[in-house]
Design a protein around this motif. Structure first.
Motif, short mmCIF file in Angstrom:
data_model
loop_
_atom_site.label_atom_id
_atom_site.label_comp_id
_atom_site.label_asym_id
_atom_site.label_seq_id
_atom_site.Cartn_x
_atom_site.Cartn_y
_atom_site.Cartn_z
N TRP A 121 49.75 127.30 -26.56
CA TRP A 121 49.51 128.65 -26.19
C TRP A 121 48.34 128.69 -25.42
O TRP A 121 48.05 129.48 -24.47
N ALA A 164 58.59 126.18 -27.31
CA ALA A 164 57.00 126.42 -27.62
C ALA A 164 56.26 125.09 -27.42
O ALA A 164 54.98 125.06 -27.09
N ARG A 176 49.20 127.89 -21.91
CA ARG A 176 49.73 129.14 -21.20
C ARG A 176 48.83 130.42 -20.92
O ARG A 176 48.98 130.87 -19.77
#
Length: 217
Positions: free
Chosen positions: A119, A114, A122
């Protein structure tokens, strides 16, 4: 092979360059395009066997285009030089183009953790890739690693000199009915001591998405 140049846009990547250049496939000539580094990146690149190209206009697209213009090989690859991508996969991409299976071969990032891909980066990538698929281009990433013939790339006439460059490339490839082949590639955390200009912050990601959305509209 001696007919492949690798364009590496660079802004303060001195910590990552030794590892990236050491992993370059034999016969693949690295062209490090310095875009205003202040950490000694050009000297590090030369010390590790790369050709250094200077580009004073800031912007990812400006650096990539300068590298394309400096390239002389039949095939040209593009690769981030922050250590997140393995140069060892470049021959696989080039082979797809060389054998006539693709006009453009691109990598689809598969993060190893991760931490490798925040995030917000992505999410922005997923939105843009989804819009491209609606246009008929079967991709799931905005191609941070890619390979094509130099003459074909020049004929596309890409004009964006900021973060919208890779998206414009894909849009124009779709308009030209190019065969685009996407291949999964391992995506690792950046080398220690480096920081992404795009995905390193929500603001950087937002700026990149803004530039790319401008290309789409």
């Amino acid at each position: 092979m001696d007919d492949v140049d690798v364009v590496l846009p660079c802004l303060d990547e001195a910590a990552a360059l030794p590892g990236v250049l050491a992993a370059m496939p034999r016969g693949y000539r690295p062209l490090v395009v310095d875009n205003g580094s202040v950490d000694g990146s050009p000297g590090v690149a030369r010390a590790h066997g790369a050709v250094v190209v200077r580009e004073s206009q800031r912007g990812y697209g400006a650096a990539v285009h300068a590298g394309l213009m400096a390239a002389s090989a039949e095939f040209v690859c593009f690769l981030d030089c922050d250590g997140s991508l393995d140069p060892g996969v470049l021959p696989v991409l080039v082979a797809l183009v060389r054998r006539g299976q693709a006009d453009l071969a691109v990598g689809r990032r598969v993060p190893v953790s991760a931490a490798a891909w925040p995030w917000h980066a992505r999410a922005g990538n997923a939105v843009l890739a989804g819009l491209l698929r609606r246009r008929g281009l079967p991709v799931h990433d905005i191609a941070p690693i890619r390979a094509a013939r130099r003459t074909d790339l020049l004929r596309l006439g890409i004009v964006d000199r900021a973060f919208g460059y890779p998206l414009e490339l894909l849009c124009k490839a779709a308009e030209a009915n190019w065969r685009v082949h996407e291949l999964d590639v391992e995506y690792r955390p950046r080398a220690a001591g480096t920081r992404s200009k795009i995905s390193g912050s929500v603001r950087g990601t937002a700026r990149a998405v803004r530039d790319m959305a401008g290309v789409l509209w």
